[in-house]
Design a protein around this motif. Structure first.
Motif, short mmCIF file in Angstrom:
data_model
loop_
_atom_site.label_atom_id
_atom_site.label_comp_id
_atom_site.label_asym_id
_atom_site.label_seq_id
_atom_site.Cartn_x
_atom_site.Cartn_y
_atom_site.Cartn_z
N THR A 191 -5.00 4.63 3.31
CA THR A 191 -6.06 3.80 3.89
C THR A 191 -6.94 4.59 4.85
O THR A 191 -7.91 4.07 5.36
CB THR A 191 -5.46 2.61 4.64
N PHE B 218 0.83 -1.21 0.00
CA PHE B 218 0.00 0.00 0.00
C PHE B 218 0.86 1.25 0.00
O PHE B 218 0.53 2.23 -0.67
CB PHE B 218 -0.96 0.00 1.19
N VAL C 163 -5.75 -3.40 5.32
CA VAL C 163 -4.43 -3.55 4.70
C VAL C 163 -3.82 -4.89 5.08
O VAL C 163 -3.29 -5.61 4.23
CB VAL C 163 -3.49 -2.39 5.10
N GLY D 91 -8.65 0.69 8.88
CA GLY D 91 -7.74 0.77 7.74
C GLY D 91 -6.59 -0.20 7.86
O GLY D 91 -6.21 -0.86 6.89
N SER D 92 -6.03 -0.32 9.06
CA SER D 92 -4.94 -1.26 9.30
C SER D 92 -5.39 -2.70 9.11
O SER D 92 -4.66 -3.52 8.55
CB SER D 92 -4.38 -1.08 10.71
#
Length: 61
Positions: free
Chosen positions: A33, A26, A43, A39-40
């Motif tokens: 993100t 990413f 990903v 978001g983590s």
């Protein structure tokens, strides 16, 4: 992903390495993100799926 997996410890290791791979991919492609926990997790999940896909391709060959 379908299949037997790599066992408990193997799957944990693949997941951690996949999370690192996802973060690398990413950031390499410049995709933001939005940060935060969600978001983590997204990903990390995408990275683990990509890694598992690659490992299964190699394993089946």
């Amino acid at each position: 992903m379908r299949g037997g997996g790599f066992g408990l410890l193997g799957d944990i290791i693949v997941g951690v390495i996949g999370a690192l791979l996802g973060g690398f991919l990413f950031s390499t492609f410049g995709v933001a993100t939005g940060g935060g926990l969600i978001g983590s997790l997204i990903v990390a999940t995408i990275g683990a799926v990509v890694l598992l896909f690659g490992l299964r391709l190699i394993r089946s060959a």
